[in-house]
Design an enzyme around this catalytic site. Structure first.
Site, short mmCIF file in Angstrom:
data_model
loop_
_atom_site.label_atom_id
_atom_site.label_comp_id
_atom_site.label_asym_id
_atom_site.label_seq_id
_atom_site.Cartn_x
_atom_site.Cartn_y
_atom_site.Cartn_z
CB VAL A 69 8.40 -5.12 1.34
CG1 VAL A 69 9.88 -4.29 0.79
CG2 VAL A 69 8.18 -6.52 0.85
CB CYS A 70 9.10 -1.36 5.78
SG CYS A 70 9.83 -2.48 7.11
N GLY A 71 11.62 -0.57 4.59
CA GLY A 71 13.03 -0.43 4.55
C GLY A 71 13.95 -1.60 4.98
#
Length: 153
Positions: A69-71
């Site tokens: 998960v990132c932005g």
């Protein structure tokens, strides 16, 4: 109904994905389809570092799959696919999650904390755990073609 194997899942996120990663980690830890969840996140880890580390664990076999998960989920997917043999896909809907695994044999699911609500992410991960790629299916030869290109054959 055919029983699915229990999987070892690695999860990871840089600081801009920690909240959603923690939601997903909690879901996975409570799921009978998962034998182990390994969180490789740290407060100062970058999205390239966490993505490459997760992809390496999947390719080496110490994990069956990974959730990153990132932005937006795009950066983690790009970085993870730099590891030879890793197939990462950004997915925020059921159709894409299904296609990523069943058609393209993606072992790494990438999502964006700024893009998807936790409830929707949990639904996608729940489906993702049941999905498998069939190498004898329509997309099998195409995945093999990608693997041949990757190996330089």
């Amino acid at each position: 109904m055919k029983e699915l194997p229990v999987m070892r899942i690695v999860v990871g996120a840089p600081s801009n994905g920690v909240a959603l990663k923690d939601e997903i980690k909690d879901l996975l830890e409570k799921d009978d389809r998962v034998s182990e969840v390994v969180d490789i996140s740290s407060p100062d880890i970058t999205y390239p570092a966490v993505s490459v580390a997760a992809a390496q664990q999947v390719v080496e076999g110490s994990a069956d799959r990974a959730v990153l998960v990132c932005g937006t989920g795009v950066g983690t997917a790009i970085a993870a696919t730099k590891v030879t043999g890793a197939r990462a896909a950004t997915a925020h809907d059921l159709v894409t999650v299904r296609g990523a695994v069943e058609n393209y044999d993606a072992q790494i699911l990438c999502m964006g904390q700024n893009v998807i609500a936790p409830a929707h992410a949990r639904a996608l991960v729940d489906l993702w755990l049941d999905l498998r790629h069939d190498p004898s299916g329509f997309y099998g030869p195409k995945v093999r073609e990608i693997e041949e290109f990757e190996s330089g054959a």
